[in-house]
Scaffold this active site. Structure first.
Site, PDB file in Angstrom:
ATOM      1  N   LYS A   1       0.839  -1.213   0.000  1.00 25.45           N
ATOM      2  CA  LYS A   1       0.000   0.000   0.000  1.00 25.45           C
ATOM      3  C   LYS A   1       0.866   1.252   0.000  1.00 25.45           C
ATOM      4  O   LYS A   1       0.631   2.186  -0.755  1.00 25.45           O
ATOM      5  CB  LYS A   1      -0.906   0.048   1.250  1.00 25.45           C
ATOM      6  CG  LYS A   1      -1.812  -1.138   1.409  1.00 25.45           C
ATOM      7  CD  LYS A   1      -2.671  -1.014   2.659  1.00 25.45           C
ATOM      8  CE  LYS A   1      -1.894  -1.034   3.966  1.00 25.45           C
ATOM      9  NZ  LYS A   1      -1.197  -2.298   4.240  1.00 25.45           N
TER      10      LYS A   1
ATOM     11  N   ARG B   1      -9.224   1.406   8.846  1.00 24.83           N
ATOM     12  CA  ARG B   1      -8.849   0.016   9.122  1.00 24.83           C
ATOM     13  C   ARG B   1      -9.965  -0.737   9.813  1.00 24.83           C
ATOM     14  O   ARG B   1      -9.816  -1.929  10.084  1.00 24.83           O
ATOM     15  CB  ARG B   1      -7.642   0.023  10.060  1.00 24.83           C
ATOM     16  CG  ARG B   1      -6.335  -0.242   9.352  1.00 24.83           C
ATOM     17  CD  ARG B   1      -5.284  -0.271  10.432  1.00 24.83           C
ATOM     18  NE  ARG B   1      -4.165  -1.057  10.052  1.00 24.83           N
ATOM     19  CZ  ARG B   1      -3.097  -0.568   9.423  1.00 24.83           C
ATOM     20  NH1 ARG B   1      -3.064   0.688   9.055  1.00 24.83           N
ATOM     21  NH2 ARG B   1      -2.091  -1.351   9.152  1.00 24.83           N
TER      22      ARG B   1
ATOM     23  N   ARG C   1      11.812  -6.440   4.414  1.00 22.92           N
ATOM     24  CA  ARG C   1      11.643  -4.979   4.348  1.00 22.92           C
ATOM     25  C   ARG C   1      12.637  -4.298   5.276  1.00 22.92           C
ATOM     26  O   ARG C   1      12.899  -4.743   6.387  1.00 22.92           O
ATOM     27  CB  ARG C   1      10.223  -4.586   4.761  1.00 22.92           C
ATOM     28  CG  ARG C   1      10.088  -3.071   4.852  1.00 22.92           C
ATOM     29  CD  ARG C   1       8.686  -2.601   4.837  1.00 22.92           C
ATOM     30  NE  ARG C   1       7.907  -3.091   5.937  1.00 22.92           N
ATOM     31  CZ  ARG C   1       6.630  -2.778   6.108  1.00 22.92           C
ATOM     32  NH1 ARG C   1       6.015  -1.997   5.242  1.00 22.92           N
ATOM     33  NH2 ARG C   1       5.963  -3.250   7.135  1.00 22.92           N
TER      34      ARG C   1
ATOM     35  N   ARG D   1      11.713  -3.033  10.984  1.00 23.15           N
ATOM     36  CA  ARG D   1      10.781  -2.425  11.945  1.00 23.15           C
ATOM     37  C   ARG D   1      10.470  -3.403  13.067  1.00 23.15           C
ATOM     38  O   ARG D   1      10.382  -4.605  12.820  1.00 23.15           O
ATOM     39  CB  ARG D   1       9.469  -2.064  11.221  1.00 23.15           C
ATOM     40  CG  ARG D   1       9.427  -0.655  10.718  1.00 23.15           C
ATOM     41  CD  ARG D   1       8.284  -0.354   9.781  1.00 23.15           C
ATOM     42  NE  ARG D   1       6.980  -0.886  10.123  1.00 23.15           N
ATOM     43  CZ  ARG D   1       5.894  -0.712   9.356  1.00 23.15           C
ATOM     44  NH1 ARG D   1       5.973  -0.007   8.230  1.00 23.15           N
ATOM     45  NH2 ARG D   1       4.738  -1.227   9.701  1.00 23.15           N
TER      46      ARG D   1
ATOM     47  N   ARG E   1      -0.490  -9.252  13.158  1.00 22.98           N
ATOM     48  CA  ARG E   1      -1.041  -8.172  12.317  1.00 22.98           C
ATOM     49  C   ARG E   1      -1.944  -8.745  11.227  1.00 22.98           C
ATOM     50  O   ARG E   1      -2.968  -8.159  10.890  1.00 22.98           O
ATOM     51  CB  ARG E   1       0.096  -7.352  11.690  1.00 22.98           C
ATOM     52  CG  ARG E   1       0.782  -6.452  12.707  1.00 22.98           C
ATOM     53  CD  ARG E   1       2.110  -5.951  12.203  1.00 22.98           C
ATOM     54  NE  ARG E   1       2.011  -5.066  11.073  1.00 22.98           N
ATOM     55  CZ  ARG E   1       3.035  -4.733  10.293  1.00 22.98           C
ATOM     56  NH1 ARG E   1       4.233  -5.218  10.548  1.00 22.98           N
ATOM     57  NH2 ARG E   1       2.869  -3.924   9.291  1.00 22.98           N
TER      58      ARG E   1
HETATM   59  P1  AP5 Z   1       4.984  -1.645   1.736  1.00 21.98           P
HETATM   60  O1  AP5 Z   1       4.646  -0.781   0.576  1.00 21.98           O
HETATM   61  O2  AP5 Z   1       5.814  -1.081   2.825  1.00 21.98           O
HETATM   62  O3  AP5 Z   1       3.644  -2.326   2.292  1.00 21.98           O
HETATM   63  P2  AP5 Z   1       2.453  -1.726   3.139  1.00 21.98           P
HETATM   64  O4  AP5 Z   1       1.205  -2.410   2.651  1.00 21.98           O
HETATM   65  O5  AP5 Z   1       2.464  -0.237   3.136  1.00 21.98           O
HETATM   66  O6  AP5 Z   1       2.877  -2.325   4.549  1.00 21.98           O
HETATM   67  P3  AP5 Z   1       2.826  -1.739   6.023  1.00 21.98           P
HETATM   68  O7  AP5 Z   1       3.458  -2.798   6.897  1.00 21.98           O
HETATM   69  O8  AP5 Z   1       3.395  -0.376   6.118  1.00 21.98           O
HETATM   70  O9  AP5 Z   1       1.321  -1.738   6.244  1.00 21.98           O
HETATM   71  P4  AP5 Z   1       0.608  -1.840   7.545  1.00 21.98           P
HETATM   72  O10 AP5 Z   1      -0.770  -1.540   7.070  1.00 21.98           O
HETATM   73  O11 AP5 Z   1       0.688  -3.085   8.343  1.00 21.98           O
HETATM   74  O12 AP5 Z   1       1.401  -0.831   8.467  1.00 21.98           O
HETATM   75  P5  AP5 Z   1       1.155   0.689   8.813  1.00 21.98           P
HETATM   76  O13 AP5 Z   1       2.438   1.376   8.730  1.00 21.98           O
HETATM   77  O14 AP5 Z   1      -0.035   1.240   8.076  1.00 21.98           O
HETATM   78  O15 AP5 Z   1       5.683  -2.986   1.155  1.00 21.98           O
HETATM   79  C1  AP5 Z   1       6.128  -4.011   2.026  1.00 21.98           C
HETATM   80  C2  AP5 Z   1       7.471  -4.580   1.515  1.00 21.98           C
HETATM   81  O16 AP5 Z   1       7.243  -5.272   0.277  1.00 21.98           O
HETATM   82  C3  AP5 Z   1       8.523  -3.511   1.217  1.00 21.98           C
HETATM   83  O17 AP5 Z   1       9.782  -4.006   1.542  1.00 21.98           O
HETATM   84  C4  AP5 Z   1       8.401  -3.287  -0.297  1.00 21.98           C
HETATM   85  O18 AP5 Z   1       9.621  -2.863  -0.861  1.00 21.98           O
HETATM   86  C5  AP5 Z   1       7.983  -4.668  -0.786  1.00 21.98           C
HETATM   87  N1  AP5 Z   1       7.079  -4.630  -1.932  1.00 21.98           N
HETATM   88  C6  AP5 Z   1       6.060  -3.737  -2.133  1.00 21.98           C
HETATM   89  N2  AP5 Z   1       5.409  -4.023  -3.292  1.00 21.98           N
HETATM   90  C7  AP5 Z   1       6.014  -5.139  -3.809  1.00 21.98           C
HETATM   91  C8  AP5 Z   1       5.793  -5.925  -4.992  1.00 21.98           C
HETATM   92  N3  AP5 Z   1       4.815  -5.644  -5.855  1.00 21.98           N
HETATM   93  N4  AP5 Z   1       6.600  -7.003  -5.193  1.00 21.98           N
HETATM   94  C9  AP5 Z   1       7.594  -7.297  -4.314  1.00 21.98           C
HETATM   95  N5  AP5 Z   1       7.873  -6.586  -3.190  1.00 21.98           N
HETATM   96  C10 AP5 Z   1       7.080  -5.524  -2.938  1.00 21.98           C
HETATM   97  O19 AP5 Z   1       0.682   0.549  10.349  1.00 21.98           O
HETATM   98  C11 AP5 Z   1       1.550   0.074  11.352  1.00 21.98           C
HETATM   99  C12 AP5 Z   1       0.777  -0.025  12.651  1.00 21.98           C
HETATM  100  O20 AP5 Z   1       0.258   1.276  13.017  1.00 21.98           O
HETATM  101  C13 AP5 Z   1      -0.459  -0.941  12.628  1.00 21.98           C
HETATM  102  O21 AP5 Z   1      -0.127  -2.301  12.841  1.00 21.98           O
HETATM  103  C14 AP5 Z   1      -1.297  -0.330  13.746  1.00 21.98           C
HETATM  104  O22 AP5 Z   1      -0.814  -0.730  15.012  1.00 21.98           O
HETATM  105  C15 AP5 Z   1      -1.027   1.163  13.604  1.00 21.98           C
HETATM  106  N6  AP5 Z   1      -2.015   1.838  12.742  1.00 21.98           N
HETATM  107  C16 AP5 Z   1      -1.780   2.448  11.543  1.00 21.98           C
HETATM  108  N7  AP5 Z   1      -2.926   2.942  11.020  1.00 21.98           N
HETATM  109  C17 AP5 Z   1      -3.918   2.638  11.912  1.00 21.98           C
HETATM  110  C18 AP5 Z   1      -5.328   2.841  11.909  1.00 21.98           C
HETATM  111  N8  AP5 Z   1      -5.968   3.453  10.886  1.00 21.98           N
HETATM  112  N9  AP5 Z   1      -6.030   2.383  12.987  1.00 21.98           N
HETATM  113  C19 AP5 Z   1      -5.417   1.775  14.025  1.00 21.98           C
HETATM  114  N10 AP5 Z   1      -4.098   1.513  14.069  1.00 21.98           N
HETATM  115  C20 AP5 Z   1      -3.333   1.942  13.004  1.00 21.98           C
END
Ligand code: AP5
Length: 214
Positions: free
Chosen positions: A13, A88, A127, A160, A171
């Site tokens: 994402k 979410r 990652r 991370r 998660r």
């Molecule tokens: P990446 O693009 O980083 O993936 P992502 O979907 O953004 O992953 P996140 O882990 O950041 O998502 P998340 O939703 O769990 O975490 P967030 O930060 O929002 O890609 C992942 C890896 O794959 C990278 O290494 C990339 O290079 C690689 N890659 C990407 N595309 C690829 C492809 N096509 N092919 C191969 N490799 C690829 O949230 C973290 C925490 O914050 C949550 O767990 C929660 O505790 C809290 N939080 C955040 N938002 C909320 C909310 N709205 N409500 C409550 N808690 C929240």
């Protein structure tokens, strides 16, 4: 253009949202990035969020929702925005819809980046994230030019805390339970689009551009 990125943790994402923001010149709003910035700055919000994030749990709505509803009324959001990691839960989605309705607006697209769980575990272990500027890499797919150093700002890149395998599993289960129902929520609104997130990143982006238009 107002866009929500949906998908499991690690589906890509953030990778795609950054490219969308660049191409369509709209702000990229990531709740995860906002929490990580607060953790780095040592704020009270950061300290509270960290206790949930480290366990793979969602941060409670009362700490999350206002971050977004206050952000989308800012001037730079008047031509749209891309939300990454929000909403979410159904409750967050309903609050977002109400906030937009108050402004006479609604979301245009919810793009689900679809990746099976088995691919996710491998991706997350590889990652590496820069805790200074938020850039993300992958040790195989998107390596840094110099090992362990962010290309963008020269700070160290790290695994991370919440990317450790046990936390990733938690998660994923939280995702299936609390976030996946949003797919049906946005399908019912008629704005759901799905892209195959297992494709190479540039092909995923090309699919998104086909949806959003040039
Ligand atoms: P990446 O693009 O980083 O993936 P992502 O979907 O953004 O992953 P996140 O882990 O950041 O998502 P998340 O939703 O769990 O975490 P967030 O930060 O929002 O890609 C992942 C890896 O794959 C990278 O290494 C990339 O290079 C690689 N890659 C990407 N595309 C690829 C492809 N096509 N092919 C191969 N490799 C690829 O949230 C973290 C925490 O914050 C949550 O767990 C929660 O505790 C809290 N939080 C955040 N938002 C909320 C909310 N709205 N409500 C409550 N808690 C929240």
């Amino acid at each position: 253009m107002k866009i929500i990125m949906l998908g499991a943790p690690g589906a890509g994402k953030g990778t795609q949202a950054k490219q969308i923001a660049g191409k369509y010149r709209i702000p990229h709003i990531s709740t995860g990035d906002i929490f990580r910035a607060n953790i780095k700055e040592g704020t009270e919000l950061g300290a509270k969020a960290k206790t949930y994030m480290d366990q793979g749990l969602l941060v409670p709505d009362e700490l999350t929702v206002a971050l977004v509803t206050d952000r989308i009324v800012k001037d730079d959001c008047k031509d749209g925005f891309v939300l990454d990691g929000f909403p979410r839960t159904i409750a967050q989605a309903e609050t977002l819809d109400r906030a937009l309705a108050d402004m006479g607006q609604k979301m245009d697209y919810a793009i689900d980046v679809d990746v099976p769980d088995e691919n996710i575990i491998n991706r997350m272990g590889g990652r590496r994230a820069c805790l200074n500027c938020g850039a993300t890499y992958h040790i195989v797919n998107v390596p840094t030019k110099q090992e362990g150093i962010c290309d963008a700002c020269g700070s160290p890149v790290v695994l991370r805390d919440d990317d450790k395998p046990e936390t990733v599993k938690k998660r994923l289960s939280v995702y299936h339970e609390q976030t996946q129902p949003l797919i049906d929520y946005y399908k019912e609104q008629g704005i759901l689009k799905t892209v195959d997130g297992t494709l190479p990143m540039e092909d995923v982006f090309a699919g998104i551009v086909r949806i959003l238009g040039d």
